[in-house]
Scaffold this active site. Sequence first.
Site, short mmCIF file in Angstrom:
data_model
loop_
_atom_site.label_atom_id
_atom_site.label_comp_id
_atom_site.label_asym_id
_atom_site.label_seq_id
_atom_site.Cartn_x
_atom_site.Cartn_y
_atom_site.Cartn_z
N SER A 183 0.86 -1.18 0.00
CA SER A 183 0.00 0.00 0.00
C SER A 183 0.90 1.23 0.00
O SER A 183 2.02 1.18 0.52
CB SER A 183 -0.88 0.02 1.26
N TYR B 15 -0.64 0.02 10.44
CA TYR B 15 -1.04 -0.46 9.10
C TYR B 15 0.11 -0.19 8.11
O TYR B 15 0.52 -1.08 7.35
CB TYR B 15 -2.32 0.26 8.65
#
Length: 255
Positions: free
Chosen positions: A150, A160
Amino acid sequence: MGRFTDRTVVVTGAAQGIGAAYAAALAGEGANVVVADRNIDAGKAVADEINAAADTTANGGSAIFAEVDVADPDSAAALAETTAQRFGRIDHLVNNAAIYGDMKLDLLITVPWDYYKKFMSVNMDGALNVTRAVYPHMKKSGGSIVNQSSTAAWVYSGFYGLAKAGVNSLTQQLAVELGGNNIRVNAIAPGPIDTDATKTVTPGSIVEDMVKRLPLKRMGTPADLVGACLYLLSDEASWVTGQIFNIDGGQIIRS
Ligand SMILES: NC(=O)c1ccc[n+]([C@@H]2O[C@H](COP(=O)([O-])OP(=O)(O)OC[C@H]3O[C@@H](n4cnc5c(N)ncnc54)[C@H](O)[C@@H]3O)[C@@H](O)[C@H]2O)c1
Protein backbone atom coordinates in the site's frame (compact mmCIF):
# COMPACT_ATOMS: atom_id res chain seq x y z
CA MET A 1 -6.04 -19.45 -24.71
CA GLY A 2 -5.45 -16.94 -21.90
CA ARG A 3 -2.12 -15.93 -20.40
CA PHE A 4 -2.84 -18.21 -17.44
CA THR A 5 -4.32 -21.25 -19.15
CA ASP A 6 -3.30 -24.44 -17.28
CA ARG A 7 -1.75 -22.34 -14.50
CA THR A 8 -2.80 -22.56 -10.86
CA VAL A 9 -3.00 -19.37 -8.82
CA VAL A 10 -3.67 -18.97 -5.10
CA VAL A 11 -5.17 -15.59 -4.16
CA THR A 12 -5.47 -14.91 -0.43
CA GLY A 13 -8.11 -12.53 0.87
CA ALA A 14 -10.13 -13.15 -2.28
CA ALA A 15 -13.58 -13.35 -0.65
CA GLN A 16 -14.25 -9.69 -1.45
CA GLY A 17 -12.80 -6.40 -2.65
CA ILE A 18 -9.50 -6.30 -4.51
CA GLY A 19 -8.69 -10.00 -4.02
CA ALA A 20 -12.02 -11.03 -5.57
CA ALA A 21 -11.27 -8.81 -8.60
CA TYR A 22 -7.82 -10.41 -9.02
CA ALA A 23 -9.32 -13.91 -8.76
CA ALA A 24 -12.02 -13.21 -11.37
CA ALA A 25 -9.55 -11.62 -13.81
CA LEU A 26 -7.10 -14.52 -13.48
CA ALA A 27 -9.83 -17.09 -14.14
CA GLY A 28 -10.97 -14.94 -17.07
CA GLU A 29 -7.50 -15.49 -18.57
CA GLY A 30 -7.69 -19.24 -18.07
CA ALA A 31 -6.27 -19.83 -14.57
CA ASN A 32 -7.44 -22.36 -12.04
CA VAL A 33 -7.85 -20.04 -9.07
CA VAL A 34 -7.94 -20.87 -5.40
CA VAL A 35 -10.04 -18.27 -3.58
CA ALA A 36 -8.37 -18.47 -0.18
CA ASP A 37 -9.90 -16.59 2.75
CA ARG A 38 -11.04 -16.94 6.33
CA ASN A 39 -14.55 -15.79 5.30
CA ILE A 40 -16.14 -19.05 4.14
CA ASP A 41 -19.56 -17.84 2.89
CA ALA A 42 -18.23 -14.87 0.92
CA GLY A 43 -15.31 -16.90 -0.43
CA LYS A 44 -17.58 -19.69 -1.70
CA ALA A 45 -19.83 -17.11 -3.33
CA VAL A 46 -16.86 -15.59 -5.20
CA ALA A 47 -15.75 -19.05 -6.43
CA ASP A 48 -19.32 -19.82 -7.56
CA GLU A 49 -19.58 -16.50 -9.44
CA ILE A 50 -16.27 -17.13 -11.18
CA ASN A 51 -17.34 -20.60 -12.28
CA ALA A 52 -20.61 -19.21 -13.63
CA ALA A 53 -18.92 -16.45 -15.68
CA ALA A 54 -18.96 -16.98 -19.44
CA ASP A 55 -15.45 -15.61 -20.11
CA THR A 56 -14.02 -17.98 -17.52
CA THR A 57 -15.54 -21.07 -19.07
CA ALA A 58 -14.54 -19.88 -22.57
CA ASN A 59 -10.88 -19.62 -21.53
CA GLY A 60 -10.91 -22.77 -19.41
CA GLY A 61 -10.51 -21.00 -16.08
CA SER A 62 -12.15 -22.19 -12.87
CA ALA A 63 -12.20 -21.52 -9.13
CA ILE A 64 -12.41 -23.37 -5.85
CA PHE A 65 -12.68 -21.94 -2.35
CA ALA A 66 -10.21 -22.90 0.38
CA GLU A 67 -10.45 -21.67 3.96
CA VAL A 68 -7.21 -20.25 5.34
CA ASP A 69 -5.91 -18.15 8.17
CA VAL A 70 -2.78 -16.66 6.64
CA ALA A 71 -1.27 -16.08 10.08
CA ASP A 72 -1.29 -19.80 10.93
CA PRO A 73 1.50 -22.00 9.47
CA ASP A 74 -0.60 -25.21 9.69
CA SER A 75 -3.47 -23.52 7.89
CA ALA A 76 -1.12 -22.21 5.16
CA ALA A 77 0.39 -25.71 4.74
CA ALA A 78 -3.12 -27.19 4.40
CA LEU A 79 -3.95 -24.56 1.73
CA ALA A 80 -0.85 -25.48 -0.29
CA GLU A 81 -1.61 -29.22 0.04
CA THR A 82 -5.27 -28.82 -0.97
CA THR A 83 -4.24 -26.77 -4.02
CA ALA A 84 -1.53 -29.18 -5.13
CA GLN A 85 -3.83 -32.18 -4.71
CA ARG A 86 -6.67 -30.53 -6.62
CA PHE A 87 -4.66 -29.04 -9.50
CA GLY A 88 -1.33 -30.92 -9.39
CA ARG A 89 0.76 -27.72 -9.33
CA ILE A 90 1.00 -24.17 -8.00
CA ASP A 91 2.39 -21.53 -10.38
CA HIS A 92 1.44 -18.20 -8.84
CA LEU A 93 0.53 -16.69 -5.48
CA VAL A 94 -1.08 -13.37 -4.61
CA ASN A 95 -0.61 -12.44 -0.95
CA ASN A 96 -3.52 -10.01 -0.65
CA ALA A 97 -5.20 -10.92 2.67
CA ALA A 98 -5.06 -8.33 5.42
CA ILE A 99 -6.97 -6.99 8.38
CA TYR A 100 -8.17 -3.75 6.82
CA GLY A 101 -11.92 -2.99 6.73
CA ASP A 102 -12.48 -3.78 10.40
CA MET A 103 -9.10 -2.68 11.76
CA LYS A 104 -8.74 -0.81 15.04
CA LEU A 105 -7.73 2.82 14.68
CA ASP A 106 -5.04 3.53 17.24
CA LEU A 107 -1.49 4.81 17.52
CA LEU A 108 1.63 2.66 17.51
CA ILE A 109 2.45 4.06 20.89
CA THR A 110 -0.86 3.04 22.49
CA VAL A 111 -2.32 0.14 20.49
CA PRO A 112 -2.92 -2.86 22.82
CA TRP A 113 0.08 -5.17 22.45
CA ASP A 114 -1.95 -8.33 21.77
CA TYR A 115 -3.85 -6.57 18.98
CA TYR A 116 -0.62 -5.24 17.47
CA LYS A 117 0.97 -8.73 17.46
CA LYS A 118 -2.14 -10.28 15.90
CA PHE A 119 -2.32 -7.50 13.29
CA MET A 120 1.32 -7.90 12.25
CA SER A 121 0.99 -11.70 12.15
CA VAL A 122 -1.75 -11.33 9.50
CA ASN A 123 -0.74 -8.16 7.62
CA MET A 124 3.01 -8.70 7.43
CA ASP A 125 3.92 -12.26 8.47
CA GLY A 126 0.91 -13.69 6.60
CA ALA A 127 2.62 -13.07 3.25
CA LEU A 128 5.79 -14.82 4.43
CA ASN A 129 3.86 -17.66 6.00
CA VAL A 130 1.86 -18.49 2.86
CA THR A 131 4.94 -18.06 0.66
CA ARG A 132 6.86 -20.56 2.82
CA ALA A 133 4.01 -23.08 2.43
CA VAL A 134 3.58 -22.57 -1.33
CA TYR A 135 7.12 -22.14 -2.66
CA PRO A 136 8.15 -25.84 -2.46
CA HIS A 137 5.37 -26.49 -5.02
CA MET A 138 6.81 -23.82 -7.35
CA LYS A 139 10.42 -24.91 -7.11
CA LYS A 140 10.46 -27.39 -10.00
CA SER A 141 9.07 -25.19 -12.77
CA GLY A 142 9.45 -21.68 -11.33
CA GLY A 143 6.66 -19.27 -10.49
CA SER A 144 5.74 -15.77 -9.43
CA ILE A 145 4.35 -14.03 -6.38
CA VAL A 146 2.64 -10.66 -5.98
CA ASN A 147 2.38 -9.17 -2.50
CA GLN A 148 -0.27 -6.55 -1.79
CA SER A 149 1.40 -3.54 -0.23
CA SER A 150 0.00 0.00 0.00
CA THR A 151 1.14 3.59 -0.39
CA ALA A 152 0.51 3.58 3.38
CA ALA A 153 4.07 2.21 3.59
CA TRP A 154 5.39 5.69 2.65
CA VAL A 155 3.02 8.05 4.43
CA TYR A 156 2.17 8.10 8.13
CA SER A 157 -0.44 5.44 8.81
CA GLY A 158 0.64 3.81 12.07
CA PHE A 159 0.85 0.04 12.39
CA TYR A 160 -1.04 -0.46 9.10
CA GLY A 161 1.77 1.38 7.26
CA LEU A 162 4.44 -0.38 9.30
CA ALA A 163 3.08 -3.77 8.19
CA LYS A 164 3.06 -2.62 4.55
CA ALA A 165 6.66 -1.32 4.84
CA GLY A 166 7.44 -4.82 6.10
CA VAL A 167 5.67 -6.32 3.06
CA ASN A 168 7.87 -4.15 0.78
CA SER A 169 11.05 -5.33 2.44
CA LEU A 170 9.80 -8.92 2.48
CA THR A 171 9.23 -8.61 -1.28
CA GLN A 172 12.84 -7.53 -1.86
CA GLN A 173 14.37 -10.11 0.50
CA LEU A 174 12.32 -12.99 -0.93
CA ALA A 175 13.13 -11.91 -4.49
CA VAL A 176 16.78 -12.51 -3.64
CA GLU A 177 16.20 -15.79 -1.77
CA LEU A 178 13.89 -17.32 -4.40
CA GLY A 179 15.40 -15.93 -7.62
CA GLY A 180 17.65 -18.99 -7.94
CA ASN A 181 14.52 -21.13 -8.17
CA ASN A 182 13.17 -18.87 -10.93
CA ILE A 183 10.49 -17.59 -8.57
CA ARG A 184 9.85 -13.86 -8.97
CA VAL A 185 8.48 -11.75 -6.12
CA ASN A 186 7.00 -8.28 -6.68
CA ALA A 187 4.52 -6.02 -4.89
CA ILE A 188 1.71 -3.67 -5.81
CA ALA A 189 1.25 -0.58 -3.64
CA PRO A 190 -2.22 0.81 -4.31
CA GLY A 191 -3.34 4.28 -3.31
CA PRO A 192 -6.90 4.78 -1.98
CA ILE A 193 -9.16 2.18 -3.62
CA ASP A 194 -12.93 2.35 -3.55
CA THR A 195 -13.87 -0.92 -1.79
CA ASP A 196 -16.44 -1.63 0.93
CA ALA A 197 -13.55 -1.99 3.37
CA THR A 198 -12.27 1.54 2.61
CA LYS A 199 -15.78 2.92 3.15
CA THR A 200 -15.81 1.31 6.60
CA VAL A 201 -12.32 2.30 7.72
CA THR A 202 -11.85 5.80 6.24
CA PRO A 203 -14.42 8.57 6.81
CA GLY A 204 -15.75 10.12 3.56
CA SER A 205 -14.29 13.54 4.41
CA ILE A 206 -10.75 12.12 4.70
CA VAL A 207 -11.16 10.28 1.39
CA GLU A 208 -12.37 13.50 -0.30
CA ASP A 209 -9.36 15.36 1.03
CA MET A 210 -7.01 12.61 -0.17
CA VAL A 211 -8.56 12.63 -3.65
CA LYS A 212 -8.16 16.44 -3.92
CA ARG A 213 -4.40 16.00 -3.44
CA LEU A 214 -4.03 13.21 -6.03
CA PRO A 215 -2.69 14.23 -9.46
CA LEU A 216 -5.44 12.03 -10.97
CA LYS A 217 -8.49 13.33 -9.12
CA ARG A 218 -10.44 10.19 -8.33
CA MET A 219 -10.19 7.15 -6.12
CA GLY A 220 -8.87 3.98 -7.69
CA THR A 221 -10.98 0.89 -8.26
CA PRO A 222 -10.01 -2.79 -8.01
CA ALA A 223 -10.13 -2.83 -11.85
CA ASP A 224 -7.31 -0.22 -11.88
CA LEU A 225 -5.04 -2.74 -10.12
CA VAL A 226 -5.87 -5.88 -12.08
CA GLY A 227 -3.67 -5.15 -15.11
CA ALA A 228 -0.56 -4.64 -12.97
CA CYS A 229 -1.20 -7.77 -10.92
CA LEU A 230 -1.69 -9.98 -13.99
CA TYR A 231 1.34 -8.46 -15.71
CA LEU A 232 3.61 -9.08 -12.71
CA LEU A 233 2.40 -12.67 -12.36
CA SER A 234 2.66 -13.40 -16.08
CA ASP A 235 5.61 -14.43 -18.24
CA GLU A 236 5.64 -10.91 -19.73
CA ALA A 237 7.39 -9.89 -16.50
CA SER A 238 9.88 -12.75 -16.65
CA TRP A 239 12.86 -10.44 -15.86
CA VAL A 240 11.09 -8.34 -13.22
CA THR A 241 11.59 -9.14 -9.56
CA GLY A 242 11.94 -7.36 -6.22
CA GLN A 243 9.93 -4.34 -7.45
CA ILE A 244 7.20 -2.37 -5.72
CA PHE A 245 4.75 -0.84 -8.18
CA ASN A 246 2.69 2.15 -7.06
CA ILE A 247 -0.73 2.11 -8.66
CA ASP A 248 -2.01 5.21 -6.97
CA GLY A 249 -3.26 8.03 -9.21
CA GLY A 250 0.14 9.68 -8.72
CA GLN A 251 -0.12 9.84 -4.89
CA ILE A 252 3.55 8.98 -4.38
CA ILE A 253 5.89 11.03 -6.54
CA ARG A 254 9.50 11.27 -5.47
CA SER A 255 10.98 14.66 -6.31
N1 LIG B 1 -8.81 -0.65 -0.35
C1 LIG B 1 -7.74 0.15 -0.34
O1 LIG B 1 -7.85 1.40 -0.41
C2 LIG B 1 -6.36 -0.45 -0.28
C3 LIG B 1 -5.27 0.39 -0.58
C4 LIG B 1 -3.98 -0.17 -0.52
C5 LIG B 1 -3.82 -1.49 -0.18
N2 LIG B 1 -4.90 -2.27 0.13
C6 LIG B 1 -4.67 -3.66 0.48
O2 LIG B 1 -5.34 -4.47 -0.46
C7 LIG B 1 -5.78 -5.68 0.16
C8 LIG B 1 -7.26 -5.87 -0.03
O3 LIG B 1 -7.95 -4.70 0.34
P1 LIG B 1 -9.56 -4.63 0.30
O4 LIG B 1 -9.94 -3.21 0.29
O5 LIG B 1 -10.06 -5.55 -0.75
O6 LIG B 1 -9.84 -5.19 1.78
P2 LIG B 1 -10.92 -6.24 2.34
O7 LIG B 1 -10.94 -6.03 3.82
O8 LIG B 1 -12.19 -6.10 1.57
O9 LIG B 1 -10.28 -7.66 1.98
C9 LIG B 1 -9.40 -8.32 2.80
C10 LIG B 1 -9.71 -9.80 2.75
O10 LIG B 1 -8.73 -10.48 3.55
C11 LIG B 1 -9.40 -11.47 4.31
N3 LIG B 1 -8.63 -11.78 5.52
C12 LIG B 1 -8.42 -10.98 6.59
N4 LIG B 1 -7.67 -11.63 7.50
C13 LIG B 1 -7.42 -12.86 6.99
C14 LIG B 1 -6.69 -13.98 7.46
N5 LIG B 1 -6.09 -13.98 8.66
N6 LIG B 1 -6.59 -15.08 6.67
C15 LIG B 1 -7.21 -15.10 5.46
N7 LIG B 1 -7.92 -14.06 4.97
C16 LIG B 1 -8.02 -12.96 5.73
C17 LIG B 1 -10.78 -10.84 4.63
O11 LIG B 1 -11.72 -11.85 4.99
C18 LIG B 1 -11.09 -10.15 3.31
O12 LIG B 1 -11.77 -11.02 2.43
C19 LIG B 1 -5.31 -5.59 1.60
O13 LIG B 1 -4.02 -6.17 1.71
C20 LIG B 1 -5.22 -4.09 1.84
O14 LIG B 1 -4.32 -3.78 2.89
C21 LIG B 1 -6.16 -1.77 0.07
